[in-house]
Design an enzyme around this catalytic site. Structure first.
Site, PDB file in Angstrom:
ATOM      1  N   ASP A 104       0.793  -1.237   0.000  1.00 51.18           N
ATOM      2  CA  ASP A 104       0.000   0.000   0.000  1.00 51.18           C
ATOM      3  C   ASP A 104       0.826   1.289   0.000  1.00 51.18           C
ATOM      4  O   ASP A 104       0.273   2.372  -0.186  1.00 51.18           O
ATOM      5  CB  ASP A 104      -0.981   0.002   1.194  1.00 51.18           C
ATOM      6  CG  ASP A 104      -0.289  -0.202   2.532  1.00 51.18           C
ATOM      7  OD1 ASP A 104       0.836   0.285   2.716  1.00 51.18           O
ATOM      8  OD2 ASP A 104      -0.890  -0.855   3.412  1.00 51.18           O
ATOM      9  N   HIS A 118       6.681  -7.606  -1.514  1.00 46.84           N
ATOM     10  CA  HIS A 118       5.615  -8.017  -2.439  1.00 46.84           C
ATOM     11  C   HIS A 118       5.273  -6.957  -3.480  1.00 46.84           C
ATOM     12  O   HIS A 118       4.248  -7.055  -4.137  1.00 46.84           O
ATOM     13  CB  HIS A 118       4.370  -8.432  -1.649  1.00 46.84           C
ATOM     14  CG  HIS A 118       4.602  -9.653  -0.796  1.00 46.84           C
ATOM     15  ND1 HIS A 118       3.800 -10.009   0.261  1.00 46.84           N
ATOM     16  CD2 HIS A 118       5.567 -10.601  -0.857  1.00 46.84           C
ATOM     17  CE1 HIS A 118       4.267 -11.120   0.830  1.00 46.84           C
ATOM     18  NE2 HIS A 118       5.344 -11.488   0.166  1.00 46.84           N
ATOM     19  N   CYS A 126       6.031  -2.890 -17.310  1.00 51.47           N
ATOM     20  CA  CYS A 126       5.683  -3.296 -18.664  1.00 51.47           C
ATOM     21  C   CYS A 126       5.828  -4.813 -18.824  1.00 51.47           C
ATOM     22  O   CYS A 126       6.808  -5.405 -18.361  1.00 51.47           O
ATOM     23  CB  CYS A 126       6.577  -2.564 -19.653  1.00 51.47           C
ATOM     24  SG  CYS A 126       6.221  -3.008 -21.354  1.00 51.47           S
TER      25      CYS A 126
HETATM   26  P1  NAD Z   1      -2.716 -11.110   7.059  1.00 55.21           P
HETATM   27  O1  NAD Z   1      -3.947 -10.391   6.610  1.00 55.21           O
HETATM   28  O2  NAD Z   1      -2.555 -12.551   6.779  1.00 55.21           O
HETATM   29  O3  NAD Z   1      -2.565 -10.916   8.618  1.00 55.21           O
HETATM   30  C1  NAD Z   1      -2.795  -9.690   9.263  1.00 55.21           C
HETATM   31  C2  NAD Z   1      -2.376  -9.846  10.722  1.00 55.21           C
HETATM   32  O4  NAD Z   1      -2.528  -8.583  11.357  1.00 55.21           O
HETATM   33  C3  NAD Z   1      -3.220 -10.848  11.508  1.00 55.21           C
HETATM   34  O5  NAD Z   1      -2.335 -11.681  12.245  1.00 55.21           O
HETATM   35  C4  NAD Z   1      -4.060  -9.960  12.436  1.00 55.21           C
HETATM   36  O6  NAD Z   1      -4.310 -10.590  13.687  1.00 55.21           O
HETATM   37  C5  NAD Z   1      -3.158  -8.758  12.613  1.00 55.21           C
HETATM   38  N1  NAD Z   1      -3.817  -7.483  12.895  1.00 55.21           N
HETATM   39  C6  NAD Z   1      -5.041  -7.029  12.478  1.00 55.21           C
HETATM   40  N2  NAD Z   1      -5.235  -5.767  12.892  1.00 55.21           N
HETATM   41  C7  NAD Z   1      -4.120  -5.397  13.595  1.00 55.21           C
HETATM   42  C8  NAD Z   1      -3.717  -4.203  14.261  1.00 55.21           C
HETATM   43  N3  NAD Z   1      -4.499  -3.106  14.299  1.00 55.21           N
HETATM   44  N4  NAD Z   1      -2.494  -4.185  14.875  1.00 55.21           N
HETATM   45  C9  NAD Z   1      -1.683  -5.279  14.851  1.00 55.21           C
HETATM   46  N5  NAD Z   1      -2.019  -6.435  14.226  1.00 55.21           N
HETATM   47  C10 NAD Z   1      -3.217  -6.491  13.609  1.00 55.21           C
HETATM   48  O7  NAD Z   1      -1.505 -10.248   6.460  1.00 55.21           O
HETATM   49  P2  NAD Z   1      -0.006 -10.623   6.108  1.00 55.21           P
HETATM   50  O8  NAD Z   1       0.594 -11.442   7.199  1.00 55.21           O
HETATM   51  O9  NAD Z   1       0.619  -9.333   5.737  1.00 55.21           O
HETATM   52  O10 NAD Z   1      -0.086 -11.556   4.809  1.00 55.21           O
HETATM   53  C11 NAD Z   1      -1.061 -11.360   3.810  1.00 55.21           C
HETATM   54  C12 NAD Z   1      -0.571 -11.054   2.404  1.00 55.21           C
HETATM   55  O11 NAD Z   1      -1.560 -10.205   1.804  1.00 55.21           O
HETATM   56  C13 NAD Z   1       0.714 -10.316   2.280  1.00 55.21           C
HETATM   57  O12 NAD Z   1       1.469 -11.004   1.350  1.00 55.21           O
HETATM   58  C14 NAD Z   1       0.381  -8.911   1.728  1.00 55.21           C
HETATM   59  O13 NAD Z   1       1.171  -8.603   0.610  1.00 55.21           O
HETATM   60  C15 NAD Z   1      -1.040  -9.009   1.256  1.00 55.21           C
HETATM   61  N6  NAD Z   1      -1.907  -7.873   1.693  1.00 55.21           N
HETATM   62  C16 NAD Z   1      -1.418  -6.593   1.765  1.00 55.21           C
HETATM   63  C17 NAD Z   1      -2.236  -5.539   2.234  1.00 55.21           C
HETATM   64  C18 NAD Z   1      -1.666  -4.122   2.307  1.00 55.21           C
HETATM   65  O14 NAD Z   1      -0.791  -3.775   1.526  1.00 55.21           O
HETATM   66  N7  NAD Z   1      -2.148  -3.289   3.237  1.00 55.21           N
HETATM   67  C19 NAD Z   1      -3.546  -5.792   2.637  1.00 55.21           C
HETATM   68  C20 NAD Z   1      -4.033  -7.117   2.547  1.00 55.21           C
HETATM   69  C21 NAD Z   1      -3.192  -8.141   2.073  1.00 55.21           C
HETATM   70 ZN    ZN Z   2       7.464  -1.235 -22.335  1.00 58.56          ZN
END
Ligand code: NAD
Ligand code: ZN
Length: 244
Positions: A104, A118, A126
């Site tokens: 993000d 990621h 491209c």
């Molecule tokens: P996940 O969604 O699997 O886990 C999120 C974790 O955060 C959980 O363990 C949850 O308990 C915890 N959590 C929720 N709210 C919280 C808070 N306020 N404070 C602290 N902890 C909190 O996410 P992940 O482990 O990052 O893996 C998921 C994959 O999905 C990643 O590869 C990522 O690239 C992608 N993803 C990215 C985004 C983003 O960029 N914001 C959003 C969703 C998914």
């Molecule tokens: Zn190109």
């Protein structure tokens, strides 16, 4: 002395710090975590069916529609106190390496430099010449085009794709050499990022897990669990730094 005070004290003297963040750190900015994201308009699609090379080859327009929708959410979001606390830590302790699984860009908005394992939802690359550029929801056409005329794709590591070797090497080096490793808001299910805290723990670093839920997190003598929201726990953890 509370557990938070003990960790804060250790952070005060640490010169090498590694920080790994996941979707949880952006939850308080209103960006759904992986599990929560399955609501609303796109709930009938599984991310595995949209964020993959096969899906893009089959239907690039639908994949771009999904990223536009997610990008609108990200554009409306602002970094929260968790992101800000980490940026402050990087300023005060130059040996702090931030590794994020998030796409993000909110760490950068808060002033951090991050290894984006990621990729980023703000960049496209491209499919032919691999050039990269920023994209916006106001592109004149979707899928957007490169200067070379070929189709752009989101610059994101999709299911089934390899992470950048160079970035991984930097992340592993940081985990191997840190005094303190902070694991924040990640479910620790996605490899290879999930092994980073273990590497740090094996090298006798203090590993600090900050999460609202501790299911499935690491347990070892040098692993401390701080249950709570990242935006509340992190500023408390770093407050003593301000007076040092
Ligand atoms: P996940 O969604 O699997 O886990 C999120 C974790 O955060 C959980 O363990 C949850 O308990 C915890 N959590 C929720 N709210 C919280 C808070 N306020 N404070 C602290 N902890 C909190 O996410 P992940 O482990 O990052 O893996 C998921 C994959 O999905 C990643 O590869 C990522 O690239 C992608 N993803 C990215 C985004 C983003 O960029 N914001 C959003 C969703 C998914
Ligand atoms: Zn190109």
């Amino acid at each position: 002395m509370t557990e938070i005070d003990r960790v804060a004290e250790r952070l005060r003297t640490a010169t090498r710090i590694a920080v790994l963040t996941g979707a949880g750190i952006s939850a308080e900015s209103g960006i759904p975590t992986f599990r929560e994201a399955q609501t609303g308009l796109w709930s009938r699609f599984r991310p595995e069916d949209l964020a993959s090379p096969d899906a893009f080859a089959r239907d690039p327009t639908t994949v771009w529609d999904w990223y536009r929708w997610r990008r609108e959410l990200v554009d409306r979001a602002a970094p929260n106190e968790g992101h800000t606390a980490i940026a402050e830590l990087q300023r005060r302790v130059p040996g702090t390496v931030l590794i994020t699984q998030n796409v993000d860009g909110l760490h950068q908005s808060a002033g951090s430099e991050a290894i984006e394992l990621h990729g980023s939802i703000r960049r496209a690359r491209c499919t032919a010449c691999h050039a990269k550029r920023e994209w916006s929801v106001d592109e004149s056409e979707f899928p957007p085009r490169c200067n070379c005329g070929s189709m752009l794709r989101p610059d994101i590591v999709w299911f089934g794709e390899q992470l950048s070797e160079a970035q991984l090497a930097r992340a592993f080096a940081a985990a191997e050499s840190c005094n303190v490793f902070l694991s924040i808001g990640t479910s620790n299910l996605v490899q290879p990022a999930a092994s980073l805290p273990w590497i740090a723990a094996d090298r006798h670093a203090l590993v600090v897990v900050v999460n609202t839920v501790m299911d499935g997190q690491h347990h070892a003598p040098n692993v401390v669990h701080l249950t709570g929201k990242a935006g509340q726990v992190l500023p408390r953890l770093l407050t003593p730094l301000a007076s040092s």
